[in-house]
Design an enzyme around this catalytic site. Structure first.
Site, PDB file in Angstrom:
ATOM      1  N   LYS A 127      -2.391  -1.717  -3.484  1.00 38.15           N
ATOM      2  CA  LYS A 127      -3.094  -0.944  -2.130  1.00 38.15           C
ATOM      3  C   LYS A 127      -2.564   0.184  -2.575  1.00 38.15           C
ATOM      4  O   LYS A 127      -2.250   1.177  -1.961  1.00 38.15           O
ATOM      5  CB  LYS A 127      -3.084  -2.053  -1.291  1.00 38.15           C
ATOM      6  CG  LYS A 127      -4.266  -0.449  -0.483  1.00 38.15           C
ATOM      7  CD  LYS A 127      -4.474  -1.125   1.225  1.00 38.15           C
ATOM      8  CE  LYS A 127      -5.972   0.009   1.391  1.00 38.15           C
ATOM      9  NZ  LYS A 127      -6.241  -0.473   2.687  1.00 38.15           N
TER      10      LYS A 127
ATOM     11  N   GLU B   2       0.619  -1.030   0.219  1.00 39.11           N
ATOM     12  CA  GLU B   2      -0.428  -0.337  -0.119  1.00 39.11           C
ATOM     13  C   GLU B   2       0.514   1.220  -0.066  1.00 39.11           C
ATOM     14  O   GLU B   2       1.072   1.921   0.870  1.00 39.11           O
ATOM     15  CB  GLU B   2      -0.950   0.059   0.832  1.00 39.11           C
ATOM     16  CG  GLU B   2      -1.756   1.604   1.509  1.00 39.11           C
ATOM     17  CD  GLU B   2      -2.834   0.944   2.497  1.00 39.11           C
ATOM     18  OE1 GLU B   2      -3.983   2.085   2.564  1.00 39.11           O
ATOM     19  OE2 GLU B   2      -2.450   0.427   3.261  1.00 39.11           O
TER      20      GLU B   2
END
Length: 344
Positions: free
Chosen positions: A224, A182
């Site tokens: 992400k 992420e």
């Protein structure tokens, strides 16, 4: 490549999380963050209240139709439902893959004013072993990339975070745990959508170069990222179609086709806006990877508002979650429409 890695397991777990119509429920708020959420509804953040709230989330009707994975916080991974079933077991029985947030949060990057680096690599291998025993099959690490109109992030700030993400991902895959990578370019600030696209491109390019250098198997991970979006203080906010177009252009250029799925973060968008953006992105497909979601607030805000800490509101809270999950599941196929918000 490391000999221990089971590429088959990694790839099948990653694909299960982003199976058609499915995405991720991020329920991994740290203790200070969940306290903020609870403060907004005047509920005290005790371990008992946190357990009760998470049980409401994990036992909501039909969420397994549109939720392929749930990210848990350390405390939650160790908790159980009222009937004694450990949360990871409860989720697995519903066909939902349990995961764990493993980073220790973003701290100031020394000598780089306004930039952050995520901590938590020390002792991570040992923690991952324990998390695996507790039932976690995937993990998540968030890098926080601040952005302004000109100087932030610096090339070094990007590189430092990309390197940490890659080290984390390699440690996960060594133990057959799927890493969710992420790199979040923040929505705070007054930068425009064009600036966000430039920075997001630089970040993704650096992240995949580092992942490759660390021998991370692209087929056994999920990305992400943020959507390409103007800063919240920007005077010109881009429309839904423009956000979808800029985001997909950026992803197509920098995310290898081998990655099974991209699970976008909502990053402070409203529940409806996050769903609309996801829908618009899927409407322009198909793409080589699943275009999915990993939402925290955008799934939970309506749940907290309905629950208010009252036990007799549990059903209404679960209904709110089921509805948001269902609508995001539809958005995965570009089949969501604004009118659906008004339906029961």
């Amino acid at each position: 490549m490391g000999e221990q890695m089971d590429s088959q397991t990694l790839s099948s777990v990653a694909k299960a999380i982003v199976a058609p119509g499915k995405g991720v429920l991020a329920a991994d708020e740290s203790t200070p963050t969940i306290r903020k959420r609870f403060d907004s509804i005047q509920v005290e953040s005790t371990e008992e209240n946190r357990q009760q709230y998470r049980e409401i989330l994990f036992t909501a009707q039909n969420i397994e139709r549109s939720i392929g994975g749930v990210i848990l916080f350390d405390e939650t991974l160790r908790q159980s439902a009222k009937d004694g079933t450990p949360f990871p077991t409860l989720l697995s029985k519903r066909g939902i893959v349990p995961g764990i947030k493993v980073d220790k949060g973003a701290k100031a990057l020394a000598l780089y004013a306004g930039e952050k680096i995520t901590e938590g690599l020390d002792g991570l291998r040992e923690r991952l072993l324990e998390y695996k025993e507790l039932g976690a099959q995937f993990a998540k690490w968030r890098a926080v990339i601040g952005i302004d109109e000109r100087d932030i992030p610096s090339p070094f700030g990007i590189r430092a975070n990309a390197h940490a993400l890659a080290r984390y991902a390699a440690l996960c895959q060594e133990l057959d745990i799927v890493p969710i990578v992420e790199p979040e370019v923040l929505m705070d600030g007054s930068h425009d959508i064009e600036r966000c696209e430039v920075v997001t491109s630089q970040v993704l390019e650096a992240v995949f170069a580092e992942l490759d250098a660390h021998h991370v198997l692209f087929e056994g991970m999920l990305l992400k990222p943020n959507m390409v979006i103007a800063g919240m203080q920007c005077s010109r906010q881009a429309g839904v179609e423009e956000v979808a177009e800029a985001t997909m252009r950026c992803m197509t250029r920098y995310v290898p086709a081998a990655v099974p799925g991209i699970v976008f973060l909502s990053g402070g968008q409203s529940a409806e806006k996050a769903t609309a953006h996801l829908n618009a992105m899927n409407a322009t497909g198909p793409y080589p990877w699943e275009v999915s979601f990993s939402y925290g607030r955008a799934l939970q805000a309506p749940v907290l508002a309905a629950w208010k800490g009252e036990e007799n509101n549990a059903f209404a809270a679960q209904h709110a979650l089921s509805k948001r999950c269902r609508l995001n599941g539809l958005a995965r196929d570009g089949a969501y429409a604004q009118e659906m918000e008004q339906e029961a």
